[in-house]
Design a protein around this motif. Sequence first.
Motif, PDB file in Angstrom:
ATOM      1  N   ALA A  55       0.838  -1.202   0.000  1.00 11.20           N
ATOM      2  CA  ALA A  55       0.000   0.000   0.000  1.00 11.20           C
ATOM      3  C   ALA A  55       0.872   1.250   0.000  1.00 11.20           C
ATOM      4  N   GLY A  56       1.998   1.176   0.699  1.00  9.40           N
ATOM      5  CA  GLY A  56       2.899   2.332   0.775  1.00  9.40           C
ATOM      6  C   GLY A  56       3.682   2.581  -0.499  1.00  9.40           C
ATOM      7  N   THR A  57       3.954   1.538  -1.250  1.00  7.81           N
ATOM      8  CA  THR A  57       4.718   1.720  -2.496  1.00  7.81           C
ATOM      9  C   THR A  57       3.820   2.157  -3.643  1.00  7.81           C
ATOM     10  N   MET A  58       2.529   1.791  -3.601  1.00  6.44           N
ATOM     11  CA  MET A  58       1.547   2.224  -4.605  1.00  6.44           C
ATOM     12  C   MET A  58       2.022   2.020  -6.046  1.00  6.44           C
ATOM     13  N   GLY A  59       2.746   0.944  -6.308  1.00  7.26           N
ATOM     14  CA  GLY A  59       3.171   0.685  -7.681  1.00  7.26           C
ATOM     15  C   GLY A  59       4.343   1.523  -8.147  1.00  7.26           C
ATOM     16  N   ILE A  60       4.944   2.279  -7.226  1.00  7.44           N
ATOM     17  CA  ILE A  60       5.996   3.217  -7.621  1.00  7.44           C
ATOM     18  C   ILE A  60       7.273   2.510  -8.053  1.00  7.44           C
ATOM     19  N   SER A  61       7.569   1.341  -7.484  1.00 10.81           N
ATOM     20  CA  SER A  61       8.809   0.652  -7.847  1.00 10.81           C
ATOM     21  C   SER A  61       8.867   0.352  -9.345  1.00 10.81           C
ATOM     22  N   LEU A  62       7.788  -0.211  -9.892  1.00 11.76           N
ATOM     23  CA  LEU A  62       7.746  -0.513 -11.324  1.00 11.76           C
ATOM     24  C   LEU A  62       7.581   0.756 -12.156  1.00 11.76           C
TER      25      LEU A  62
END
Length: 476
Positions: A55-62
């Motif tokens: 939930a904290g990364t919200m897809g940001i890594s990809l």
Amino acid sequence: MAKSIFKNYLYNVAYQIVTLLVPLITTPYISRVLLPEGVGTAAFINSITSYFVIAGTMGISLYGNRQIAYYREDKVEMSKTFWSIFSLKLIFSSFSIIAYAFFVHFFVDPNLQMLYWISGFHLFGMMMDITWFFNGQEEFQKTVTRNLIIKLIGVVLIFSLVKDINDLWVYIFISSFTAFLGQAIMWIYIPKEVVKTKIRRSDIFSHFLPTLKIFIPQIAIQIYTVMDKTMIGIISNASEVAYYENSQKIVKMALGLATSLGVVMMPRISNYFAKEEYNKIKEYTAKSFVYISFLTFPLTFGLMGIAKEFVPWFFGEAFFPVIPNMILISPIMLAIGWSNIIGVQMMLPMKKELGFTLSVTLAAVVNFILNLFLIQSYQSLGAAISSVIAEFLVTFIQFLMMRRFIQTKLLLEVFLKYLIGSLLMLFVIRLIGYFMGVSIITTVIQIFSGTLVYGIYSILTKSEVVFYFIHKFFKR
């Protein structure tokens, strides 16, 4: 400037080999010290923490990986992209940490709250994570070196400090704090990599909807990866979670050797897509299919072949149920290997998030429904069956969506070629296991003999992967 794919892949393989060796060293010790109850409790708590991490990364890594790859040749624009994406991540991760604290305080058994608070270090590691920035630049040496050092530190701490089941909190602390430390260290490189730039609120929130498109499928993916352990813990017990966790651990370790290529290829495909070089995308996709199949077929049948003789000496007698779990879950490597190519290497760089979301969401729904019925009847074995079905469903749906970029005839030829070699290898492995019985020597001989058989078969059938690496070796 584009980095060498071969060199970057070697960095990732080196990391995956260490990732493979570390559990091979620590898992037998942890299994005997913490027992199924302790291993299962740690895995269950980690599964809960993982929901807040995602939930904290919200897809940001990809998403961040892809965006940095688009702009890496323009340092000013790349820096602006980095700071705006990271600022958005700070907002998401802050809300996630607050939600986690609320959950632990009001909903967790007071006897387990301390373990959950300790596991919360994972969330701060998630907040500091900027691995996506370096992956987008294809600077894999920095991230790999960091990961290797941190993992080795973790091994030393586990053997030094974890002595019995009463040290479960120490084990969780080592796992979560080293994860945080590994992410924080990466910030020492940032002053040299990006320039200071002003960003506006609109710059930050312009990334919200694109990250949301990637975040939705990641939630779905969690259902048939992390939620399996959560559902086993709720429907069954901690010991069954441990059996499932250890079988998954071995399979995912082996799979890492193959999926390293996806981490390397995603920024390269993103860059080609930005330049509209579609022929390059098809070329590299075909090569990826050949390579992934070359590895995942023998890994799948190899693990199925050694399970009966490997599990008793590796995990201990308390973990005998891991044997059928490991055999059932092994085919998941084929599905994940191929979906990694289609989904991560192709669909996301080409901005086909909707199709990617549809594939994993349908699979997640199927997995959840199957879990409800199969876990009650077959416990951890039911979860293993559900996971394999879900992963193959993802692969099938994604293949239908992207088939015009895939050389189907080549895929079928590759499938048949490496299937035959893997079955020959499996026959030899089982023959050795039948006559030698359970021991570490048996497993070593099985692995050596299986590798030899598959290697000879690959040379006789003129595998392009083998000859490519032979060429690279002698060229260097």
